[in-house]
Write an enzyme that holds these catalytic residues in place. Sequence first.
Site, PDB file in Angstrom:
ATOM      1  N   SER A 103      11.213  10.370   8.167  1.00  0.00           N
ATOM      2  CA  SER A 103      10.069  11.286   8.200  1.00  0.00           C
ATOM      3  C   SER A 103      10.517  12.688   8.579  1.00  0.00           C
ATOM      4  O   SER A 103      11.498  12.858   9.310  1.00  0.00           O
ATOM      5  CB  SER A 103       9.051  10.807   9.240  1.00  0.00           C
ATOM      6  N   TYR A 123       6.913   7.990  17.562  1.00  0.00           N
ATOM      7  CA  TYR A 123       7.092   8.013  16.107  1.00  0.00           C
ATOM      8  C   TYR A 123       8.279   8.896  15.734  1.00  0.00           C
ATOM      9  O   TYR A 123       9.171   8.479  14.986  1.00  0.00           O
ATOM     10  CB  TYR A 123       5.814   8.502  15.427  1.00  0.00           C
ATOM     11  N   SER A 159       0.834  -1.214   0.000  1.00  0.00           N
ATOM     12  CA  SER A 159       0.000   0.000   0.000  1.00  0.00           C
ATOM     13  C   SER A 159       0.864   1.257   0.000  1.00  0.00           C
ATOM     14  O   SER A 159       2.084   1.190   0.175  1.00  0.00           O
ATOM     15  CB  SER A 159      -0.910   0.013   1.243  1.00  0.00           C
ATOM     16  N   GLY A 160       0.208   2.387  -0.238  1.00  0.00           N
ATOM     17  CA  GLY A 160       0.834   3.700  -0.070  1.00  0.00           C
ATOM     18  C   GLY A 160       2.121   3.891  -0.852  1.00  0.00           C
ATOM     19  O   GLY A 160       2.218   3.545  -2.037  1.00  0.00           O
ATOM     20  N   ASP A 207       5.883 -10.373   9.507  1.00  0.00           N
ATOM     21  CA  ASP A 207       5.376  -9.532  10.586  1.00  0.00           C
ATOM     22  C   ASP A 207       6.589  -8.864  11.234  1.00  0.00           C
ATOM     23  O   ASP A 207       7.342  -9.500  11.975  1.00  0.00           O
ATOM     24  CB  ASP A 207       4.626 -10.408  11.597  1.00  0.00           C
ATOM     25  N   LEU A 208       6.767  -7.592  10.943  1.00  0.00           N
ATOM     26  CA  LEU A 208       7.993  -6.911  11.368  1.00  0.00           C
ATOM     27  C   LEU A 208       7.994  -6.555  12.857  1.00  0.00           C
ATOM     28  O   LEU A 208       8.964  -5.985  13.354  1.00  0.00           O
ATOM     29  CB  LEU A 208       8.236  -5.662  10.518  1.00  0.00           C
ATOM     30  N   ASP A 266       5.408  -7.687   2.933  1.00  0.00           N
ATOM     31  CA  ASP A 266       4.346  -6.963   3.636  1.00  0.00           C
ATOM     32  C   ASP A 266       3.657  -7.924   4.596  1.00  0.00           C
ATOM     33  O   ASP A 266       3.817  -9.145   4.495  1.00  0.00           O
ATOM     34  CB  ASP A 266       3.331  -6.387   2.643  1.00  0.00           C
ATOM     35  N   LYS A 285      12.084   7.827  14.063  1.00  0.00           N
ATOM     36  CA  LYS A 285      12.624   8.398  12.827  1.00  0.00           C
ATOM     37  C   LYS A 285      13.921   9.175  13.078  1.00  0.00           C
ATOM     38  O   LYS A 285      14.832   9.165  12.237  1.00  0.00           O
ATOM     39  CB  LYS A 285      11.573   9.284  12.165  1.00  0.00           C
TER      40      LYS A 285
END
Lengths: 260, 260
Positions: free
Chosen positions: A117, A157, A15-16, A51-52, A36, A161
Amino acid sequence: MKFSDQKIIVTGCASGIGAKTCELLKKEGATVIGVDRNPTTQFVDEFHHADLSDPVSIDALIEALPSGANGLLNIAGVPPTAGATLVLQVNLLALKRLTLGCVDKLADNAAIVNVASLAGVGWPEAIPSIKAASSLVDFDQVGAFCEEHNIDDARSYAFSKEALITWTMQNRWTWRDRGIRMNCVSPGPVETPILKDFIATLGKRVEEDMKVMDRPGTPDDIAPAIVFLASADSVWIRGTNLACDGGMFNHIQCAMNDLL
Amino acid sequence: MKFSDQKIIVTGCASGIGAKTCELLKKEGATVIGVDRNPTTQFVDEFHHADLSDPVSIDALIEALPSGANGLLNIAGVPPTAGATLVLQVNLLALKRLTLGCVDKLADNAAIVNVASLAGVGWPEAIPSIKAASSLVDFDQVGAFCEEHNIDDARSYAFSKEALITWTMQNRWTWRDRGIRMNCVSPGPVETPILKDFIATLGKRVEEDMKVMDRPGTPDDIAPAIVFLASADSVWIRGTNLACDGGMFNHIQCAMNDLL
């Protein structure tokens, strides 16, 4: 075509930004090895489920991935709504574990690209916690680490990053005898399935950013920058964090340096 | 091809990074409008002679350049051996004069790319002089400016690039209503006809840099990064300084942040 005869591993392929990156790579002739937690066949030649958040799954993935890949694009990530522990596990520990586990299997002159990010812009102010995190490899110790370093869900988050940008920079030359380089791309707010999760947790900050910017980004804006850093066109770029955010990072730099 | 039906203006087209950039643009289908003080026909569809140390020549160039160009790549520059006055005139004042004089004639969504330098890494420490230089437009006042701000020949090159990186950042959004964006690329030491001039003036610094790096860069390393920032692939990158130096900028950032 820029990626003829090249095998590129892409995490978060379903996705994305990940899916758009796979699409561009296919157009340029690449064989795409997608990873994924959600299965997909779109723009992917070979799919691996993983599954990370689970080191056993990551180690099985490393074992299963083919040798001789020319690129490893670490695009998978979870938003702040996942909670601090999962955010650090997936966005930082899993990324490092997968990369370090794969690097011996990569082809010479391979490119590693990490999606960081704009939220990681404050890394220079977080060096002590970042250094402490550099030895954090046990997934079960992440909860205790977050408590010790006052990393709550909202902070997690950005911290994941910041640590990722720093780790990329520190490894600018780690594999240069083999021509392997690592860089990262830092998107600002992007219209993807997880944008609503950012707004839920970071709220005002994201909404203000999007007002200052003329629009949020899209996967179409970000994927070509990832593809550039995966290609031989970026061979002399090492350890760099490339802001791909419509100018927000530079807006912040101007504000911090009295240049508005 | 990425530049089909596109007209791209390239200053410094006759040698080094400029010539290599023209070659890559031609391969991607661009019509290349070359500018240099030395005539050339290689990789150039239309050539304009200009002396970027002379505002009269720059204004004549602006007049002569065709309308509707999709890119303006400011690659021309002089090394520190040119002396402080000429360095600031060509690398900073001429670049700004040409860009501001051309921007109305550019097509919507055009890309402006400036070649800065690793030598500009220290811009955050030079903000007062950089701000003072922002109103410096008269070529005849450059000598007095250098004296007032203690900018000697050795310092002039770095200062011109610091001011250029800052100016690029400050103009991240100036023309965004027309989709026009500006970025810069900062090469480290590069094997070009002017490398010997850098070693003559900056001596030890450049030689030490090249020892820390595995090799100096080449125009082949740098030109693809310029082409990327000139292409629609970088549409979401605005006001950014892209280090293209084999990792030196990130090495310096690590050293400054106790991360080596």
